[in-house]
Design an enzyme around this catalytic site. Sequence first.
Site: not given
Length: 119
Positions: A63, A70
């Site tokens: 994660e 991102e």
Amino acid sequence: MFKVFRSIGYAVEGIWYGVSTQRNMKIHLTVAPIVLILGAIVSLKWVEWCIIILVIAAVMSLELVNTAIEALVDIESPQYQPLAKIAKDVAAGAVLLMAIGSVCIGSIIIVPKLWELLF
């Protein structure tokens, strides 16, 4: 030695950023203690604990990697780019696969013991 502590501090800042800004990281941090409590209730063996802890760490680590990817993509491609979308989607897919795998592993290890305890 100071550099080591500074590096750890940067890493902790990164973890904190993920925890404080990413909804899915908050979900992982909610589910993990539940799994750990269930593990204690069913008295997991040490090998089972190692597997559960490793899987929890893997999901959370992925994660954080997803969050980093991102951020990098957003820096490099502020406008919509098909390849940027692919990079983000693939990173998110990696997290999803690990999360599904972790549910499977947790179910294989904990559910039979919990079932036995309850019934």
